[in-house]
Design a protein around this motif. Structure first.
Motif: not given
Ligand code: HEM
Lengths: 455, 282
Positions: B47-60, B72-80, B108-111
């Motif tokens: 849930v926290c990560q979903t919120a983070g991804i959503g927020l990043r989308w809004a920030e962009s 980019n690599l950061y975003e793809s790792l988070v998505f992975f 997931a933790t490592l990514a």
């Protein structure tokens, strides 16, 4: 796949070509050999390989065409073997699948049902046995979906709900789709071409240059004109937009205008133009005044020599810097048409003097501008639709293989006999067994509540 | 900007770390309550990560670049990491086997840790260069990563299978807490099939995108080729079931080799080889 007897099953070559063992062998070999072309740079000159890999490796690279691994004779042979394997395997399985498909699964016996992976048997005692049996059939009808029924020779009746029988063909769709993709790729590479076009703003062309051989011209069959090229950047300096405004002229008429961008190409008569690169070409304007008072404005594009014949002067652009302390600057060579030339740096608005042919000239950089040249990738690939068809088939076939199960649920009821009414519930599914087991249990529990077994 | 997306995503890293630890404790000491806690913590992390991804989308969008956080690599790792946790939770929900969590959540933790803390990974929101301005890119990334995440979970199952070993079927202690070999084999197979489907769709959407951007659906660039190599490895694993003597252990091995190939497709190509998909190195 187990060894299944078919008409040609005895032929060892056929057996070899149809085996999944061969498929596994080929898949592993393809996986391993494909690595080579990702490590050795592809498409370089022979000199490059000689310099970088030494004479021994160079020989191997040349022999095995490791400069173009994925089109080398041995790689294509592997892909050919793979296709053959797939074709023979498919043909080999066809009779077996047809048999599975044609078989009517309502033709069962009580014994067969008792051997099914999911089954349960009840024996209903008198006095209420026949009412209970009727109730059970009703419940089965409600829960199992649409059913067929048949009387068996042993006096029993079997009710069957079946779905997903056609899913056996999903695997064929999947495997054939791979062949379709190959076919599309081969057809496209034979019937199509790849090329490049560099067009200055305002320029028109009737041909592309072949990617494989820059000396070969490919006629388009119509004219293509570039009206404008636009490049835009983000404030970070990263590129934001590359756009070419193109026009197609066919038979002397302008038939199509489109602005193309990366990811948004233009297609006309099967030929597609992709935005791929650009160059900026500078163009400067010089104002030259001779000591006698004669004056002339001369436009000098890059890569061209320009003359002022009356004065016997020739000049050209050597270097252009769009921004030196806020103004454009250019390095010009200028001299007598058949004699010595001077090279001079000029800023816009500034001037210098030179001597030529006994006269003095004042040379002034009056204006400087950049013109763009757009780089287009040109492609004709009539096979691409075949490839997309194969890809679609692959996915649909895959979804079928993965999600659609052939499910059969039987209810068998045999009245009479001293023991009362025999009821058998049996189920078989070729995949998604866990979910199927739950559904089976649900029906079984519903029947239990009638027979009085269970909770 | 204390409540930014990178803040939420850093927190997520620690939540997943906690979840992985809880799953491990649950496996070793076999306390049912801790397993339940692990599931809750994992879900909270998602849930926290979903919120983070959503927020990043809004920030962009606030920055004026406006694009899905998959570029980019950061975003793809988070998505992975996000998809891995999602796929795992679905499997847990369907099978009830929490032990798998001890082998899945660490991926997931490592990514997330790599994305958040490695100096190689740039976590700034960047604008999209023209080649990446395509809806096919979004389809391509989502489908590829569904495949990659499934393969990560399947790799975890392969490791479990090998740890459990062919002979120790009736062992007591740690090993007996793992699902039986038959169950593992079946789950591994299903997860691989699922991942293989998405990898196939991923390769195809990538081809469509390349065809639209450059006019070639397949150019044998190293990243494309490595994704094909990965595809071959998993195709081998799927067919191995039909050859006698290739069940179980070898498929578990293939599942691990396949994931190594995924990792190489994902990072190795960007860092060791060169090619079209060089966005990973920025
Ligand atoms: C890279 C190309 C291939 C792909 C993507 C592919 C894909 C698949 C998939 C997804 C399955 C289903 C596996 C399952 O149900 O668990 C399958 C099964 C099978 N494939 Fe392939 N396959 C390929 C090449 C081949 C080749 C070359 C052969 C030739 C021998 C072959 C023969 C079979 C057979 C016999 C089955 C088993 C069908 C059954 O009994 O259920 N495949 N394949």
């Amino acid at each position: 796949m187990k060894n299944r007897k078919t008409g040609t099953g005895g032929n060892p070559l056929w057996k070899f070509l149809s085996s999944v063992r061969l498929a596994i062998f080929l898949l592993i070999i393809l996986a391993v050999t494909s690595i080579v072309g990702t490590i050795i740079p592809q498409g370089e000159t022979m000199q490059f390989y000689l310099n970088n890999y030494g004479p021994g490796m160079f020989k191997a690279i040349k022999l095995l065409r490791l400069d173009d691994t994925y089109h080398s004779w041995w790689y294509l042979t592997l892909l050919g073997m793979f296709s053959l394997n797939l074709i023979v395997c498919t043909l080999n399985r066809l009779p077996f699948t047809l048999k599975l498909f044609k078989r009517d699964y309502i033709d069962v016996t009580a014994d067969y049902l008792l051997r099914a992976s999911l089954c349960h048997k009840w024996t209903l005692k008198a006095p209420e046995a026949s009412e209970k049996a009727a109730q059970i059939v009703d419940i089965f009808r409600q829960k199992a979906g649409s059913i067929r029924e048949k009387r068996l020779d042993d006096g029993g009746t079997v009710y069957m709900a079946e779905s997903g029988k056609w899913s056996y063909w999903g695997l064929y769709g999947l495997h054939l789709s791979i062949l379709i993709i190959f076919a599309g790729a081969v057809y496209g590479s034979m019937a199509g071409f790849k090329g490049r076009i560099m067009l200055l703003e305002g320029e028109t062309t009737d041909h592309a240059v072949a990617s494989s051989d820059v000396t070969q011209k490919i006629p388009l069959g119509f004219l293509l004109r570039c009206d404008r090229f636009v490049v835009d950047f983000y404030d970070t300096g990263a590129p934001k937009l590359f756009r070419s405004d193109l026009a197609v002229i066919d038979n002397g008429r302008e038939v199509l205008k489109k602005s193309i961008e990366v990811n948004d190409p233009l297609t006309y008569k099967g030929i597609t133009f992709y935005q791929s690169s650009y160059q900026s070409i500078p163009e400067v304007t010089l104002r030259i005044t001779d000591s006698g008072g004669g004056q002339r404005n001369l436009v000098i594009p890059a890569f061209q020599r320009v003359s002022w014949p009356e004065a016997g002067l020739t000049m050209g652009l050597m270097k252009f810097l769009p921004n030196v302390h806020g103004v454009p600057a250019a390095r010009i060579w200028i001299g007598e048409s058949n004699g010595r030339a001077d090279a001079l740096w000029l800023f816009r608005g500034s001037s210098k003097t030179i001597d030529a042919g006994g006269k003095t000239y004042k040379v002034e950089l009056q204006d400087a501008a950049e013109k763009y040249m757009t780089g287009l990738q040109v492609k004709k690939d009539p096979g691409v639709w075949v490839v997309w068809l194969g890809c679609t088939g692959l996915i649909i076939g895959f979804a079928m293989v993965f999600w659609v199960a052939h499910r059969r649920m039987w209810l068998y009821v045999r009245p009479g006999g001293k023991d009362g009414v025999t009821v058998i519930l049996a189920g078989l599914s070729n995949k998604n067994k866990m979910k199927f087991e739950n559904e089976f249990d649900e029906i079984k529990n519903a029947l239990d509540s009638v027979t009085g077994e269970g909770k | 900007m204390t409540f930014s997306s990178s803040y939420l995503l850093s927190i997520t890293t620690f939540i997943y770390l906690a979840a992985a630890a809880l799953y491990l404790i649950h496996w070793v000491f076999r306390v049912e309550k801790i397993g339940l806690a692990a599931s809750f913590v994992t879900a909270a992390g998602l849930v926290c990560q979903t919120a983070g991804i959503g927020l990043r989308w809004a920030e962009s969008y606030q920055m004026g670049y406006g694009h899905a956080p998959l570029s980019n690599l950061y975003e793809s790792l988070v998505f992975f990491a996000w998809v891995t946790v999602l796929v795992y939770l679905i499997i847990e929900w369907k099978t009830g086997k929490r032990v798998i969590g001890a082998f899945a959540t660490p991926f997931a933790t490592l990514a997330m840790a790599y994305a958040s803390f490695s100096p190689d990974v740039q976590d700034k929101i960047q604008p999209l260069i023209p080649a990446l301005q395509s809806n096919w890119l979004i389809a391509h990334v989502i489908t590829c990563f569904l495949g990659y995440a499934s393969f990560a979970v399947a790799c975890g199952m392969g490791i479990m299978y090998l740890i459990r070993g062919e002979e120790s079927e009736s062992n007591s202690g740690l090993l007996s807490a793992l699902p039986s070999l038959k169950v593992l084999d079946d789950l591994m197979h299903q997860t691989i099939v699922f991942g293989f489907l998405w990898l196939s769709v991923g390769i195809i959407t990538g081809a469509v995108w390349a065809n639209q951007a450059w006019g070639t659906y397949w150019s044998w660039d190293p990243k494309e080729t490595w994704s094909l190599i990965t595809w071959f490895v998993y195709a081998t694993a799927l067919h191995a079931r039909f050859v006698r003597g290739w069940q179980g252990k070898r498929i578990a091995l293939l599942s691990i080799i396949g994931f190594v190939s995924v990792i190489f497709t994902y990072f190795g190509v960007n860092f060791l080889l060169s090619g079209l998909h060089s966005y990973g190195s920025s």
